[in-house]
Design a protein around this motif. Structure first.
Motif, PDB file in Angstrom:
ATOM      1  N   LYS A 147       0.836  -1.214   0.000  1.00  0.00           N
ATOM      2  CA  LYS A 147       0.000   0.000   0.000  1.00  0.00           C
ATOM      3  C   LYS A 147       0.863   1.255   0.000  1.00  0.00           C
ATOM      4  CE  LYS A 147      -2.139   0.860   3.872  1.00  0.00           C
ATOM      5  NZ  LYS A 147      -1.541   2.136   4.363  1.00  0.00           N
ATOM      6  N   GLU A 148       1.885   1.266   0.858  1.00  0.00           N
ATOM      7  CA  GLU A 148       2.748   2.440   0.936  1.00  0.00           C
ATOM      8  C   GLU A 148       3.577   2.609  -0.337  1.00  0.00           C
ATOM      9  OE1 GLU A 148       5.147   2.793   4.390  1.00  0.00           O
ATOM     10  OE2 GLU A 148       3.426   3.234   5.674  1.00  0.00           O
ATOM     11  N   SER A 149       4.009   1.512  -0.919  1.00  0.00           N
ATOM     12  CA  SER A 149       4.829   1.581  -2.125  1.00  0.00           C
ATOM     13  C   SER A 149       4.053   2.201  -3.282  1.00  0.00           C
ATOM     14  CB  SER A 149       5.320   0.185  -2.526  1.00  0.00           C
ATOM     15  OG  SER A 149       6.180  -0.343  -1.545  1.00  0.00           O
ATOM     16  N   VAL A 150       2.791   1.803  -3.440  1.00  0.00           N
ATOM     17  CA  VAL A 150       1.955   2.376  -4.500  1.00  0.00           C
ATOM     18  C   VAL A 150       1.763   3.873  -4.267  1.00  0.00           C
ATOM     19  CG1 VAL A 150      -0.356   2.380  -5.516  1.00  0.00           C
ATOM     20  CG2 VAL A 150       0.777   0.213  -5.013  1.00  0.00           C
ATOM     21  N   SER A 151       1.500   4.246  -3.013  1.00  0.00           N
ATOM     22  CA  SER A 151       1.324   5.663  -2.691  1.00  0.00           C
ATOM     23  C   SER A 151       2.589   6.459  -2.994  1.00  0.00           C
ATOM     24  CB  SER A 151       0.960   5.832  -1.211  1.00  0.00           C
ATOM     25  OG  SER A 151      -0.304   5.275  -0.927  1.00  0.00           O
ATOM     26  N   LEU A 152       3.723   5.897  -2.631  1.00  0.00           N
ATOM     27  CA  LEU A 152       4.986   6.608  -2.791  1.00  0.00           C
ATOM     28  C   LEU A 152       5.394   6.755  -4.250  1.00  0.00           C
ATOM     29  CD1 LEU A 152       6.842   4.999   0.202  1.00  0.00           C
ATOM     30  CD2 LEU A 152       6.244   7.420  -0.002  1.00  0.00           C
ATOM     31  N   ILE A 153       5.216   5.678  -5.025  1.00  0.00           N
ATOM     32  CA  ILE A 153       5.565   5.754  -6.440  1.00  0.00           C
ATOM     33  C   ILE A 153       4.653   6.744  -7.162  1.00  0.00           C
ATOM     34  CG2 ILE A 153       5.608   4.465  -8.610  1.00  0.00           C
ATOM     35  CD1 ILE A 153       6.435   1.996  -6.950  1.00  0.00           C
ATOM     36  N   GLY A 154       3.356   6.655  -6.869  1.00  0.00           N
ATOM     37  CA  GLY A 154       2.428   7.617  -7.454  1.00  0.00           C
ATOM     38  C   GLY A 154       2.714   9.032  -6.978  1.00  0.00           C
ATOM     39  N   GLY A 155       3.012   9.156  -5.676  1.00  0.00           N
ATOM     40  CA  GLY A 155       3.313  10.469  -5.112  1.00  0.00           C
ATOM     41  C   GLY A 155       4.567  11.072  -5.701  1.00  0.00           C
ATOM     42  N   MET A 156       5.509  10.232  -6.064  1.00  0.00           N
ATOM     43  CA  MET A 156       6.748  10.687  -6.680  1.00  0.00           C
ATOM     44  C   MET A 156       6.440  11.441  -7.979  1.00  0.00           C
ATOM     45  SD  MET A 156       9.851   8.204  -7.960  1.00  0.00           S
ATOM     46  CE  MET A 156       8.764   7.268  -9.046  1.00  0.00           C
ATOM     47  N   LEU A 157       5.632  10.834  -8.842  1.00  0.00           N
ATOM     48  CA  LEU A 157       5.276  11.470 -10.106  1.00  0.00           C
ATOM     49  C   LEU A 157       4.371  12.684  -9.869  1.00  0.00           C
ATOM     50  CD1 LEU A 157       4.518   8.206 -12.117  1.00  0.00           C
ATOM     51  CD2 LEU A 157       6.616   9.570 -12.154  1.00  0.00           C
ATOM     52  N   PHE A 158       3.452  12.521  -8.938  1.00  0.00           N
ATOM     53  CA  PHE A 158       2.504  13.601  -8.640  1.00  0.00           C
ATOM     54  C   PHE A 158       3.227  14.838  -8.107  1.00  0.00           C
ATOM     55  CE2 PHE A 158      -0.271  15.758  -5.570  1.00  0.00           C
ATOM     56  CZ  PHE A 158      -1.366  16.040  -6.370  1.00  0.00           C
ATOM     57  N   SER A 159       4.127  14.625  -7.146  1.00  0.00           N
ATOM     58  CA  SER A 159       4.849  15.743  -6.545  1.00  0.00           C
ATOM     59  C   SER A 159       5.710  16.468  -7.566  1.00  0.00           C
ATOM     60  CB  SER A 159       5.725  15.236  -5.396  1.00  0.00           C
ATOM     61  OG  SER A 159       6.518  16.263  -4.875  1.00  0.00           O
ATOM     62  N   PHE A 160       6.374  15.711  -8.418  1.00  0.00           N
ATOM     63  CA  PHE A 160       7.240  16.339  -9.414  1.00  0.00           C
ATOM     64  C   PHE A 160       6.410  17.186 -10.380  1.00  0.00           C
ATOM     65  CE2 PHE A 160      10.126  16.537 -13.056  1.00  0.00           C
ATOM     66  CZ  PHE A 160      11.300  16.894 -12.404  1.00  0.00           C
ATOM     67  N   GLY A 161       5.259  16.674 -10.773  1.00  0.00           N
ATOM     68  CA  GLY A 161       4.386  17.423 -11.678  1.00  0.00           C
ATOM     69  C   GLY A 161       3.844  18.684 -11.040  1.00  0.00           C
ATOM     70  N   VAL A 162       3.371  18.574  -9.792  1.00  0.00           N
ATOM     71  CA  VAL A 162       2.822  19.735  -9.094  1.00  0.00           C
ATOM     72  C   VAL A 162       3.913  20.773  -8.830  1.00  0.00           C
ATOM     73  CG1 VAL A 162       1.761  20.534  -6.947  1.00  0.00           C
ATOM     74  CG2 VAL A 162       0.934  18.453  -8.047  1.00  0.00           C
ATOM     75  N   GLY A 163       5.090  20.319  -8.401  1.00  0.00           N
ATOM     76  CA  GLY A 163       6.198  21.243  -8.144  1.00  0.00           C
ATOM     77  C   GLY A 163       6.612  21.998  -9.383  1.00  0.00           C
ATOM     78  N   ALA A 164       6.705  21.285 -10.510  1.00  0.00           N
ATOM     79  CA  ALA A 164       7.084  21.929 -11.768  1.00  0.00           C
ATOM     80  C   ALA A 164       6.026  22.946 -12.195  1.00  0.00           C
ATOM     81  CB  ALA A 164       7.278  20.875 -12.854  1.00  0.00           C
ATOM     82  N   ALA A 165       4.753  22.607 -11.984  1.00  0.00           N
ATOM     83  CA  ALA A 165       3.667  23.520 -12.350  1.00  0.00           C
ATOM     84  C   ALA A 165       3.718  24.792 -11.508  1.00  0.00           C
ATOM     85  CB  ALA A 165       2.317  22.820 -12.176  1.00  0.00           C
ATOM     86  N   ILE A 166       3.957  24.645 -10.205  1.00  0.00           N
ATOM     87  CA  ILE A 166       4.037  25.813  -9.322  1.00  0.00           C
ATOM     88  C   ILE A 166       5.215  26.699  -9.719  1.00  0.00           C
ATOM     89  CG2 ILE A 166       4.466  26.580  -6.952  1.00  0.00           C
ATOM     90  CD1 ILE A 166       2.922  24.140  -5.994  1.00  0.00           C
ATOM     91  N   ASP A 167       6.356  26.106 -10.014  1.00  0.00           N
ATOM     92  CA  ASP A 167       7.517  26.886 -10.448  1.00  0.00           C
ATOM     93  C   ASP A 167       7.230  27.631 -11.745  1.00  0.00           C
ATOM     94  OD1 ASP A 167       9.124  26.295  -8.295  1.00  0.00           O
ATOM     95  OD2 ASP A 167      10.216  24.681  -9.293  1.00  0.00           O
ATOM     96  N   ALA A 168       6.499  26.986 -12.658  1.00  0.00           N
ATOM     97  CA  ALA A 168       6.164  27.626 -13.933  1.00  0.00           C
ATOM     98  C   ALA A 168       5.252  28.829 -13.706  1.00  0.00           C
ATOM     99  CB  ALA A 168       5.492  26.616 -14.865  1.00  0.00           C
ATOM    100  N   TYR A 169       4.279  28.676 -12.821  1.00  0.00           N
ATOM    101  CA  TYR A 169       3.392  29.807 -12.500  1.00  0.00           C
ATOM    102  C   TYR A 169       4.184  30.951 -11.866  1.00  0.00           C
ATOM    103  CZ  TYR A 169      -1.077  27.440 -13.443  1.00  0.00           C
ATOM    104  OH  TYR A 169      -2.148  26.834 -14.045  1.00  0.00           O
ATOM    105  N   GLU A 170       5.084  30.600 -10.939  1.00  0.00           N
ATOM    106  CA  GLU A 170       5.887  31.632 -10.283  1.00  0.00           C
ATOM    107  C   GLU A 170       6.810  32.344 -11.260  1.00  0.00           C
ATOM    108  OE1 GLU A 170       6.941  31.464  -5.865  1.00  0.00           O
ATOM    109  OE2 GLU A 170       7.365  29.421  -6.559  1.00  0.00           O
ATOM    110  N   ALA A 171       7.415  31.575 -12.170  1.00  0.00           N
ATOM    111  CA  ALA A 171       8.320  32.168 -13.161  1.00  0.00           C
ATOM    112  C   ALA A 171       7.570  33.160 -14.049  1.00  0.00           C
ATOM    113  CB  ALA A 171       8.949  31.068 -14.010  1.00  0.00           C
ATOM    114  N   ALA A 172       6.276  32.901 -14.233  1.00  0.00           N
ATOM    115  CA  ALA A 172       5.453  33.803 -15.045  1.00  0.00           C
ATOM    116  C   ALA A 172       4.862  34.933 -14.203  1.00  0.00           C
ATOM    117  CB  ALA A 172       4.340  33.009 -15.722  1.00  0.00           C
ATOM    118  N   GLY A 173       5.249  34.985 -12.927  1.00  0.00           N
ATOM    119  CA  GLY A 173       4.726  36.027 -12.040  1.00  0.00           C
ATOM    120  C   GLY A 173       3.271  35.847 -11.700  1.00  0.00           C
ATOM    121  N   ASN A 174       2.823  34.601 -11.686  1.00  0.00           N
ATOM    122  CA  ASN A 174       1.411  34.311 -11.456  1.00  0.00           C
ATOM    123  C   ASN A 174       1.252  33.303 -10.327  1.00  0.00           C
ATOM    124  OD1 ASN A 174      -1.363  34.080 -11.698  1.00  0.00           O
ATOM    125  ND2 ASN A 174      -1.297  32.758 -13.510  1.00  0.00           N
TER     126      ASN A 174
END
Length: 432
Positions: A147-174
């Motif tokens: 159960k934890e392994s599935v959460s962590l592997i999924g969370g790995m991809l999810f976190s990277f995507g969300v982090g990149a999106a937030i950085d992109a918004y910030e870089a655009a001043g938004n």
């Protein structure tokens, strides 16, 4: 596997999915992600630490689960309250848009955040017992690891995507765009999470499992063995919550990490925790969860020790080492806390025992953070000086966390010892 167990095969799969989606939501309302919102509305590092520790204080409301333990079936009310708690989490990302004075903004944020955690904790113990009752006792360690392994592997991809999106918004001043993205994302995840609960079956409770609340509470409080098990969680929460609630602002503040790098850390964390989760689960099934937790506390203490030396000049290296050691430790500690309860408590008392454990540990963790925040703010007010040394507050808290974790390890070693059960298998028992 017998026919009765086969009936719940899909539900066990839903539990794995439910845990993953809930983990995704929790990631967006903790650590550096939460710090983005609190910084935007002008909340200090100390108060952010206290807010982060609401995760722990919210556990105090699990005591309510004891009074709901006989309210069967649990599926309907657990699903409703879980959906409501996640809606409150989505709403915290709307707070920066509110055209009200800053003090009112902060108050609204605190209300949404606290209500989200209160409701989450009210349903936590009944939900865990609901799903764990569908798992063979001999495979709890391995199932928890899966159960934890599935959460962590999924969370790995999810976190990277969300982090990149937030950085992109910030870089655009938004930055506001990033907040909208997170709020809508939590709402969508809430719908998916609700679906996993609705598609799951619940094992009917036998009438003899239902014990009056007053009698149940009395039996739990008088159970010295249970209290010794609970004390592990209480002591660990104190060590955990004098440290980690202050790391979110440390990452994006003094250490200067981008959200992409924070997400990369989450990826590494997920990989390491996944790699160690199953071996530790197997070890626990074979040797005992107590033995496994001793190993994990040693590793967690080593992580805090490393972080005591983390500064901007070496931040990316040492913080990464700390985080990976912490990942190994948490691969066993989280499941160990739950499964030790299952080792020592009968089926009819497990919801209440889990609730009592999380209540006492949660309250201890919150007050540990509240006291630690006074020291954090004092060190920062003194220009990052402590006992004549020029250090960051988070370094001091890491050193304290290391010592406290070693204290937890010492307690476990003294309170539990090996014994052999009638089949000759080596297990653990509480020291007299």
């Amino acid at each position: 596997m017998d026919e009765q167990t086969d009936i719940y095969k899909t539900s066990r799969g839903m539990y794995v999915a439910e845990a993953a989606v809930e983990y995704f939501i929790s990631m967006i309302v903790t650590g550096a992600y939460l710090a983005k919102v609190t910084t935007a509305i002008g909340i200090s590092d100390g108060l952010t630490g206290i807010l982060t520790s609401f995760v722990s204080l919210g556990c105090g409301f699990q005591i309510i689960a004891i009074f709901l333990a006989n309210r069967r079936p649990v599926k309907r009310w657990v699903t409703a309250l879980h959906s409501l708690n996640q809606l409150f989490f989505a709403l915290i990302y709307l707070v920066p848009f509110m055209r009200v004075p800053q003090t009112v903004q902060i108050a609204i944020f605190v209300v949404f955040f606290l209500l989200g955690h209160v409701l989450n904790n009210v349903v936590n113990s009944p939900k865990i017992n609901w799903f764990m009752s569908l798992v063979d006792d001999k495979r709890r360690g391995r199932f928890t690891a899966l159960k934890e392994s599935v959460s962590l592997i999924g969370g790995m991809l999810f976190s990277f995507g969300v982090g990149a999106a937030i950085d992109a918004y910030e870089a655009a001043g938004n930055l506001n765009g990033a907040f909208i993205f997170c709020g809508v994302g939590i709402f969508v995840l809430m719908l998916l999470h609700t679906g996993t609960l609705l598609l799951s079956k619940e094992k009917p409770a036998a009438e003899e499992e239902k014990i009056p609340v007053r009698k149940l509470l009395g039996e739990l409080i008088r159970d010295k063995g249970l209290l010794k098990v609970i004390m592990i969680s209480v002591l660990w929460n104190v060590a955990h919550y004098v440290t980690t609630p202050f790391y979110g602002t440390y990452q994006i503040g003094e250490l200067g990490f981008t959200m992409t790098f924070v997400s990369l850390l989450s990826v590494l964390y997920a990989v390491v925790r996944t790699l160690f989760s199953r071996p530790l689960g197997k070890f626990a099934d074979k040797r005992s969860f107590t033995q496994m937790m001793k190993i994990c506390f040693i590793i967690a203490a080593a992580g805090f020790c490393v972080n005591a030396f983390t500064v901007p000049a070496n931040g990316k290296v040492l913080y990464t080492i700390y985080y990976l050691l912490y990942a190994v430790g948490m691969a066993g500690i989280n499941s160990g806390e739950i499964n030790m309860i299952y080792d020592y408590i009968g089926q009819e008392k497990r919801v209440a025992a889990l609730a009592l454990k999380n209540t006492l540990a949660g309250v201890a963790g919150f007050f540990a953070t509240a006291l630690a925040s006074l020291l954090v703010e004092r060190i920062q007010a003194d220009g990052n000086m402590f006992l004549g040394m020029n250090v960051y507050a988070q370094q001091v808290m890491s050193a304290i966390g290391c010592l406290l974790t070693l204290g937890v390890l010492l307690y476990v070693c003294l309170a539990f010892r090996k014994r052999k059960n009638p089949s000759g298998e080596v297990r653990e028992t509480q020291a007299k």
